[in-house]
Write an enzyme that holds these catalytic residues in place. Structure first.
Site, PDB file in Angstrom:
ATOM      1  N   LYS A   1      -4.509 -11.871 -10.359  1.00 34.78           N
ATOM      2  CA  LYS A   1      -5.138 -12.941  -9.935  1.00 34.78           C
ATOM      3  C   LYS A   1      -6.754 -12.484  -9.984  1.00 34.78           C
ATOM      4  O   LYS A   1      -7.175 -11.488 -10.021  1.00 34.78           O
ATOM      5  CB  LYS A   1      -5.046 -12.733  -8.508  1.00 34.78           C
ATOM      6  CG  LYS A   1      -5.930 -13.677  -7.281  1.00 34.78           C
ATOM      7  CD  LYS A   1      -5.274 -13.650  -6.038  1.00 34.78           C
ATOM      8  CE  LYS A   1      -6.058 -14.570  -5.056  1.00 34.78           C
ATOM      9  NZ  LYS A   1      -5.650 -14.423  -3.575  1.00 34.78           N
TER      10      LYS A   1
ATOM     11  N   LYS B   1       0.905  -1.210  -0.010  1.00 34.15           N
ATOM     12  CA  LYS B   1      -0.189  -0.121   0.026  1.00 34.15           C
ATOM     13  C   LYS B   1       0.848   1.286  -0.142  1.00 34.15           C
ATOM     14  O   LYS B   1       0.690   2.298  -0.581  1.00 34.15           O
ATOM     15  CB  LYS B   1      -0.884   0.016   1.191  1.00 34.15           C
ATOM     16  CG  LYS B   1      -2.027  -1.066   1.230  1.00 34.15           C
ATOM     17  CD  LYS B   1      -3.037  -0.727   0.233  1.00 34.15           C
ATOM     18  CE  LYS B   1      -4.149  -1.856   0.191  1.00 34.15           C
ATOM     19  NZ  LYS B   1      -4.976  -1.868  -0.988  1.00 34.15           N
TER      20      LYS B   1
ATOM     21  N   LYS C   1     -13.072 -10.075  -7.514  1.00 33.38           N
ATOM     22  CA  LYS C   1     -14.254  -9.610  -7.721  1.00 33.38           C
ATOM     23  C   LYS C   1     -14.260  -8.003  -7.791  1.00 33.38           C
ATOM     24  O   LYS C   1     -15.258  -7.357  -8.475  1.00 33.38           O
ATOM     25  CB  LYS C   1     -15.242  -9.605  -6.392  1.00 33.38           C
ATOM     26  CG  LYS C   1     -15.771 -11.019  -6.410  1.00 33.38           C
ATOM     27  CD  LYS C   1     -17.157 -11.273  -7.371  1.00 33.38           C
ATOM     28  CE  LYS C   1     -18.228 -10.623  -6.845  1.00 33.38           C
ATOM     29  NZ  LYS C   1     -19.013 -11.282  -5.718  1.00 33.38           N
TER      30      LYS C   1
END
Length: 346
Positions: free
Chosen positions: A209, A117, A212
């Site tokens: 990957k 992050k 959603k």
């Protein structure tokens, strides 16, 4: 393996799961339940973890219900496994604070998710970096809550994927650190159970990957997709112009991803072995074989899931009954922890 082994595992409430969730987590939950090797299995929809990114409360509740219904539809039996919402057991956050008070900040600062992050904002990965000032505390302390989830139930075995190993190592270290700090052998260091499935990648970009959160719906298969949806998405998945079928993630990532899906659904441990069973096919035929396997597996799950979502009162009752079981175990554990550290432990 000892019949006294206790399993804990959690999954975020992202609504109807996608294929990667099923193959990477839920399918393995069902296999562990049916193996008879474990005395107790605790499976949680970890809705507290979902708060690291503020969500619409209505949508969060809806997606929690969808995830729970999907887990049951996949074969987790609430009479054999304890399926519950994390937030329904207050001891999770009580232990979060207790463990957080003895967790060195340096441990948290070394966690890969936190560093990524910071690095995404082009700053050095440390708490003094300007990038850290805009990040939320929940992202930093997320591993402590994950450790609390595991240690609260004195879980001995934790199923993890390749990208979760560091979090389990953190929980093990924190268990040993707590035991040493308070001079008690209260928490058994949990052991990992590496999930057999390879990571499932996006159907649009096999270097990323499946998720959603990807805005492109063609990148993933969900458990609510129709048979036609599934076939269309797999048909459009990128492959290559190389003849024959081989498992080579570096040179042939698209084909490798299809083979990983096929192998996982056919219970073939190694995708390279699966490649030999279809080596005479061309790419189009491979896609058809993969689509057939996905449809055959997900079709019955989809139908059961829709029936459950049409009866939310039943799903809610199942969760409430299981949450009473989880609270009973968690509260007994918390009383011992509270006594150990000097708290009331009511």
């Amino acid at each position: 393996m000892s019949k006294l082994a206790r399993v804990f595992s959690g999954i975020q409430p992202t609504g109807v799961p996608q294929l990667g969730n099923y193959l990477g987590s839920i399918k393995n939950w069902v296999a562990m339940q049916n193996s008879g090797q474990y005395s107790e299995l605790f499976y949680s929809v970890v809705d507290l973890h979902a708060l690291t990114v503020p969500r619409d409360p209505r949508i969060l509740r809806q997606e929690t219900m969808e995830m729970a219904a999907a887990i049951i539809a996949c074969g987790v039996d609430p009479k054999r496994s304890v399926l519950f919402r994390q937030s329904a057991v207050p001891a999770h956050t009580q232990l979060l604070w207790t463990l957080g008070c003895i967790t060195p900040v340096g441990w948290l600062n070394r966690m890969t998710q936190w560093k990524s992050k910071l690095q995404s904002q082009n700053e050095a990965a440390n708490l003094n970096a300007q990038a850290a000032q805009g990040l939320l505390t929940g992202l930093l302390t997320y591993p402590v809550l994950m450790a609390a989830d595991i240690l609260l139930y004195r879980a001995t075995h934790i199923p993890v994927g390749e990208d979760q190993v560091q979090h389990l190592e953190f929980a093990r270290d924190l268990a040993l650190h707590f035991n040493k700090t308070y001079g008690q052998k209260l928490f058994p260091p949990p052991q990992s159970i590496l999930t057999p499935s390879k990571r499932i990648m996006s159907l649009k970009d096999p270097l990323r990957k499946m998720s959603k959160s990807d805005p492109n719906e063609m990148s993933r298969i969900t458990l609510s997709d129709t048979d036609d949806d599934i076939r269309r998405k797999i048909k459009r998945a990128p492959t290559d112009a190389i003849s024959g079928i081989t498992f080579d993630p570096k040179e042939r990532p698209g084909v490798a991803n299809l083979l990983s899906i096929y192998a996982a659904l056919k219970d073939i441990a190694d995708p390279a072995v699966a490649a030999h069973t279809v080596e005479s096919m061309n790419n189009a035929q491979l896609k058809e074989a993969v689509a057939d396997a996905v449809v055959q597996t997900l079709g019955p799950i989809r139908d059961r899931m829709h029936r459950l979502l049409d009866d939310k009162v039943y799903v809610e009752q199942v969760l409430c009954d299981n949450e009473a079981k989880a609270r009973s175990v968690a509260e007994e554990s918390w009383r011992e922890i509270a006594k150990c550290v000097g708290l009331a432990g009511v």
